[in-house]
Design an enzyme around this catalytic site. Structure first.
Site, mmCIF file in Angstrom:
data_model
loop_
_atom_site.group_PDB
_atom_site.id
_atom_site.type_symbol
_atom_site.label_atom_id
_atom_site.label_comp_id
_atom_site.label_asym_id
_atom_site.label_seq_id
_atom_site.Cartn_x
_atom_site.Cartn_y
_atom_site.Cartn_z
ATOM 1 N N GLU A 115 0.748 -1.065 -0.018
ATOM 2 C CA GLU A 115 0.191 0.110 0.106
ATOM 3 C C GLU A 115 0.987 1.096 -0.099
ATOM 4 O O GLU A 115 2.138 1.133 0.444
ATOM 5 C CB GLU A 115 -0.834 0.086 1.190
ATOM 6 C CG GLU A 115 -1.897 -0.962 1.484
ATOM 7 C CD GLU A 115 -2.513 -1.029 2.701
ATOM 8 O OE1 GLU A 115 -2.436 -0.239 3.530
ATOM 9 O OE2 GLU A 115 -3.017 -2.244 3.092
ATOM 10 N N LYS A 117 2.047 4.878 1.495
ATOM 11 C CA LYS A 117 1.999 5.226 2.927
ATOM 12 C C LYS A 117 1.753 6.770 2.959
ATOM 13 O O LYS A 117 2.618 7.419 2.412
ATOM 14 C CB LYS A 117 3.611 5.006 3.740
ATOM 15 C CG LYS A 117 3.669 5.680 4.975
ATOM 16 C CD LYS A 117 4.798 5.016 5.559
ATOM 17 C CE LYS A 117 5.017 5.324 7.020
ATOM 18 N NZ LYS A 117 4.796 6.547 7.569
ATOM 19 N N ASP A 119 0.922 10.546 3.788
ATOM 20 C CA ASP A 119 1.457 11.370 4.757
ATOM 21 C C ASP A 119 0.515 12.364 5.297
ATOM 22 O O ASP A 119 0.399 13.465 4.908
ATOM 23 C CB ASP A 119 2.810 12.081 3.875
ATOM 24 C CG ASP A 119 3.751 12.640 4.901
ATOM 25 O OD1 ASP A 119 3.610 12.209 6.144
ATOM 26 O OD2 ASP A 119 4.676 13.197 4.518
ATOM 27 N N TYR A 227 -6.997 2.272 5.739
ATOM 28 C CA TYR A 227 -6.131 1.271 5.257
ATOM 29 C C TYR A 227 -6.195 0.235 6.307
ATOM 30 O O TYR A 227 -5.290 -0.814 6.250
ATOM 31 C CB TYR A 227 -4.949 1.898 5.117
ATOM 32 C CG TYR A 227 -4.236 2.703 6.353
ATOM 33 C CD1 TYR A 227 -3.977 2.194 7.633
ATOM 34 C CD2 TYR A 227 -3.914 4.043 6.068
ATOM 35 C CE1 TYR A 227 -3.479 2.826 8.621
ATOM 36 C CE2 TYR A 227 -3.400 4.841 6.911
ATOM 37 C CZ TYR A 227 -3.252 4.378 8.177
ATOM 38 O OH TYR A 227 -2.756 5.359 9.203
ATOM 39 N N LYS A 314 10.582 3.640 3.366
ATOM 40 C CA LYS A 314 10.273 5.198 3.177
ATOM 41 C C LYS A 314 11.097 5.715 2.126
ATOM 42 O O LYS A 314 12.322 5.309 1.852
ATOM 43 C CB LYS A 314 10.681 5.792 4.411
ATOM 44 C CG LYS A 314 9.900 5.789 5.443
ATOM 45 C CD LYS A 314 9.391 6.826 6.346
ATOM 46 C CE LYS A 314 8.918 6.838 7.780
ATOM 47 N NZ LYS A 314 8.846 8.395 8.338
ATOM 48 N N CYS A 408 15.369 47.344 3.774
ATOM 49 C CA CYS A 408 14.147 46.723 2.884
ATOM 50 C C CYS A 408 14.999 46.733 1.746
ATOM 51 O O CYS A 408 15.346 47.898 1.207
ATOM 52 C CB CYS A 408 13.150 47.476 2.951
ATOM 53 S SG CYS A 408 11.763 46.816 1.683
ATOM 54 N N CYS A 411 12.733 49.544 -0.345
ATOM 55 C CA CYS A 411 12.311 50.999 0.177
ATOM 56 C C CYS A 411 13.609 51.534 0.912
ATOM 57 O O CYS A 411 13.536 52.463 1.389
ATOM 58 C CB CYS A 411 11.160 51.121 0.862
ATOM 59 S SG CYS A 411 11.120 50.454 2.459
ATOM 60 N N CYS A 426 9.680 44.755 7.129
ATOM 61 C CA CYS A 426 9.935 45.911 6.830
ATOM 62 C C CYS A 426 8.774 46.900 7.414
ATOM 63 O O CYS A 426 7.585 46.467 6.814
ATOM 64 C CB CYS A 426 9.982 46.538 5.117
ATOM 65 S SG CYS A 426 9.798 47.999 4.813
ATOM 66 N N CYS A 432 6.474 51.410 0.957
ATOM 67 C CA CYS A 432 7.136 50.667 0.631
ATOM 68 C C CYS A 432 6.652 49.958 -0.669
ATOM 69 O O CYS A 432 5.375 49.406 -0.413
ATOM 70 C CB CYS A 432 7.501 49.414 1.775
ATOM 71 S SG CYS A 432 8.519 48.091 1.048
HETATM 72 S S1 IVH Z 1 -0.818 0.371 8.547
HETATM 73 C C1 IVH Z 1 -0.053 -1.891 12.704
HETATM 74 N N1 IVH Z 1 -1.160 1.230 6.210
HETATM 75 O O1 IVH Z 1 1.929 5.454 9.153
HETATM 76 C C2 IVH Z 1 -0.237 -1.187 11.174
HETATM 77 N N2 IVH Z 1 -0.279 2.808 8.260
HETATM 78 O O2 IVH Z 1 4.158 4.422 11.579
HETATM 79 C C3 IVH Z 1 -0.869 0.294 11.495
HETATM 80 N N3 IVH Z 1 0.426 5.118 7.509
HETATM 81 O O3 IVH Z 1 0.809 5.661 12.167
HETATM 82 C C4 IVH Z 1 -0.534 1.244 10.351
HETATM 83 N N4 IVH Z 1 -0.272 5.005 5.452
HETATM 84 O O4 IVH Z 1 -0.742 6.805 10.343
HETATM 85 C C5 IVH Z 1 -0.621 1.761 7.788
HETATM 86 N N5 IVH Z 1 -1.132 2.276 4.129
HETATM 87 C C6 IVH Z 1 -0.803 2.476 5.593
HETATM 88 C C7 IVH Z 1 -0.613 3.777 5.925
HETATM 89 C C8 IVH Z 1 0.094 3.712 7.229
HETATM 90 C C9 IVH Z 1 0.212 5.902 6.386
HETATM 91 C C10 IVH Z 1 0.750 5.708 8.797
HETATM 92 C C11 IVH Z 1 -0.012 5.568 9.900
HETATM 93 C C12 IVH Z 1 0.608 4.920 11.061
HETATM 94 C C13 IVH Z 1 2.365 5.289 10.521
HETATM 95 C C14 IVH Z 1 3.030 4.061 10.830
#
Ligand code: IVH
Length: 668
Positions: A115, A117, A119, A227, A314, A408, A411, A426, A432
């Site tokens: 999946e 991740k 942000d 998720y 990551k 500045c 000005c 400023c 200005c």
């Molecule tokens: S699973 C035990 N799936 O990443 C499993 N986490 O450090 C729990 N996150 O706090 C998380 N995308 O906020 C999972 N597809 C995804 C995710 C995801 C983002 C975040 C989540 C969690 C942190 C893990």
């Protein structure tokens, strides 16, 4: 209608609205026009107001939030919210794969789910009997803050589930995010009123989630991806299948999930997203790899705070080295100074980068960055690339230390630095040039006075000495505008007309336009509604101001400062003398029955002139537009309508209405 029928009607509206909400916010595929949706919502609101006994916290009308102050009580998580082990290293993923195979019986075939991740900020949501029940932040993993009211306003989170095969009680977990577009708009608005912009979409999402007023959260357009599902009677042993069930019930589940038969397929997924992530409309910072089977997940268990059955890989923020050619300094509308790095152009995350923000004097000092240095530029969660480091080895001899400017750049006025603020300012607000021009640009902008005048024109008018402040706009003559390069008779007239027209712009927009620090368009509306006119606002003391919902100390002080200033008072007096609106007008608009519907008028009519019809459209909250387009809601047709217009109306499937039908619509 008797009560049973009312209830039936209410349920029907709620179901339809929730279906259309799903189409729009989860599937991104609207089936009906915004206008039809708004009308249904209006009808439901009216019925709910009339029959409070049928109130329901999960009605689609509750998505707009309320002004009650959230308290965020702490709630214990039924299942702790774990964190994930993470790595930046492909080899460590091989170790992860081996570890799993060592623990489980090595002959057992198993698969991974890969999946994105997301942000943002994590959320856990409980559903009971198919209804939204409670939303809690991660907190320390064991207990978090109850943000139920705020999360209710997120349109992609279902309040009532579809189909009936869900468990009585379960939890879903996911990430609340702020898409790039929303983030950029929000930051532009914040900068425009002198607020510090959010550093990245993640901070914006988590900051928004903790706001006191859910009505403001509702306007911030957060989104969410789910998720994970937890509970006693889950539909499947497969995590992937559970997600598909969630999808069926109405949750927003990413389409970018892949099942991988082995670790090599996991690598393919990672490689693909390492570059593809640049094309997403939101930030991801990696991918998450999960053992798919719940049974195996249980067998694998946990280490410390994270499960053994999942890991996140990551992405390294993309980083490139290039040469710093120069440092320039920008002056914003509020006088804030931003140092900007001019770079030798390089490719980064799919775009050419020539400039990067250096933020403020502290960062320049900390990095000891000098013109001529080789710098490392990164595009992380932030949209604007930043300089994260310098390559000291590559520094040529004799580079001189960067001395932050003291005056500045525009000005020459000495800069100041306020306590607790990172940026220099400023203070020469009224003399200005970039600050003056910035204030005028803000004044004419769409949410403010909506005057048809771009940056270049303001610049030309200013350089020619025709305008030095916002009030001067109303004394511009035809000769002056006509004398500017690029202006013809028609365009000069248009500009002056647009300025004249702005005299009818409502008080709340004027209040936003005059540029009181921290008074954004929402705050301006609140102030206009509560204080009614400018003289009440001017007379209000600190206590009176903070008594207004949503007005805090900072805004109140800023308003008081604004009216203490002679320059501002003179400008306001002049604007009053030109006839701008300084009082809330309640009778301008009779009613909002048309609710923003875009209506094109065509042909000749029996009982009304076209101008009368135009006026009626506006008085009843509609918009009269001149040409037929996809976004037209109604075509108000009289006699002798041209065939080409009719053809367009048919092509776009626009509803045709007669004069009588129109009159019925507004009299209903
Ligand atoms: S699973 C035990 N799936 O990443 C499993 N986490 O450090 C729990 N996150 O706090 C998380 N995308 O906020 C999972 N597809 C995804 C995710 C995801 C983002 C975040 C989540 C969690 C942190 C893990």
């Amino acid at each position: 209608m008797n009560k049973d029928q009312v209830l039936q009607k209410i349920m029907q509206l709620r179901n339809n609205l929730s279906k259309h909400n799903y189409n729009y916010y989860v599937l991104s595929q609207a089936v009906i026009s915004d206008y039809e949706y708004d009308m249904m919502m209006k009808e439901l609101e009216t019925l709910e107001k009339q029959f409070p006994e049928f109130d329901d916290a999960n009605s689609p009308t509750k998505r707009v939030g309320n002004d009650l102050s959230n308290t965020f009580t702490q709630v214990e998580h039924e299942y702790p919210m774990l964190s994930l082990g993470n790595t930046y290293n492909i080899n460590e993923l091989n170790d992860f794969d081996k570890r799993i195979k060592n623990i489980i019986d090595s002959d057992t075939p198993f698969i991974y789910t890969c999946e994105l991740k997301f942000d943002g900020t994590a959320i856990s949501i409980k559903y009971k009997n198919g209804k939204y029940f409670q939303a809690v932040t991660r907190g320390d993993g064991l207990k978090g803050d109850d943000v139920t009211e705020n999360v209710r306003t997120i349109r992609s989170i279902p309040l009532k589930l579809q189909t009936n095969d869900y468990p009585d009680e379960f939890e879903v977990r996911g990430e609340i995010i702020m898409p790039h577009k929303v983030f950029e708009r929000l930051n532009a608005e914040r900068e425009d009123i002198g607020e510090t912009p959010f550093a990245n979409p993640r901070n914006a999402a988590s900051g928004t989630l903790k706001m006191k007023s859910s009505a403001i959260v509702a306007k911030r357009n957060l989104d969410a991806f789910l998720y994970f599902m937890l509970g006693k009677n889950l539909p499947s042993d497969s995590h992937y299948q559970n997600l598909q069930n969630l999808k069926k019930w109405g949750f927003k589940i990413s389409d970018d999930i892949k099942q991988a038969k082995n670790i090599n397929e996991v690598f393919e997924f990672i490689n693909y997203w390492d570059t593809e992530r640049n094309n997403l409309e939101y930030d991801i910072d990696g991918v998450v790899i999960k053992v798919d089977s719940k049974e195996l997940q249980e067998e694998l268990g946990m280490t410390g705070k994270s499960p053994r059955w999942a890991i996140s890989y990551k992405f390294k923020a993309e980083r490139v080295a290039t040469k710093l050619l120069n440092i320039t300094y920008q002056v914003g509308r509020t006088g804030a100074i931003t140092p900007v790095a001019d770079l030798k152009p390089i490719q980064l995350a799919g775009t050419t980068v020539k400039r990067a923000s250096l933020h403020n004097a502290d960062i320049i000092k900390e990095l000891d960055v000098r013109i001529g240095d080789t710098v490392l530029v990164e595009k992380g969660g932030e949209i604007i690339p930043k300089i994260v480091d310098i390559d000291i080895e590559k520094r040529p001899a004799g580079l001189s230390e960067t001395n932050y400017i003291e005056n500045c750049p525009a000005c020459k006025h000495p800069l100041i630095r306020k306590q607790d603020e990172a940026k220099h300012y400023c203070p020469n607000e009224y003399a200005c040039p970039p600050q003056i021009k910035g204030k005028i640009e803000h004044f004419v902008s769409r949410n403010a006075m909506n005057i048809n005048c771009g940056e270049a024109t303001i610049n030309a008018l200013y350089e020619a000495g025709f305008i030095k402040n916002i009030a001067d706009l109303y004394e511009l003559t035809f000769e002056q505008v006509y004398s500017l390069e690029g202006f013809k008779e028609k365009s000069a007239k248009n500009l002056l007309e647009s300025i004249q027209k702005s005299k009818n712009i409502p008080f709340e927009n004027v209040l936003f336009a005059v540029g009181i620090r921290y008074v954004g368009n929402i705050t301006a509306k609140v102030l206009a509604k509560n204080l009614k006119n400018i003289s009440n606002l001017q007379k209000a003391d600190f206590e009176e101001l903070i008594a207004v919902d949503e007005i805090g100390d900072k805004i109140a002080e800023s308003i008081i400062d604004f009216f203490k200033n002679d320059h501002n008072l003179k400008i306001i007096e002049r604007l009053k003398s030109y006839g701008l609106q300084f009082e809330i007008s309640e009778d301008n608009q009779v009613d909002n029955k048309l609710n923003g519907a875009k209506i094109v008028i065509s042909g000749t009519f029996k009982n009304h002139s076209r101008d009368e019809l135009k006026k009626l459209i506006e008085q009843y909250g509609g918009k009269n537009t001149s040409s037929v387009s996809k976004s037209t809601d109604f075509f108000l047709a009289g006699e002798n309508v041209g065939p080409s217009k009719l053809e367009k109306v048919e092509k776009f499937g626009i509803k045709k209405i007669s004069e009588n039908e129109f009159i019925n619509m507004i009299n209903k």
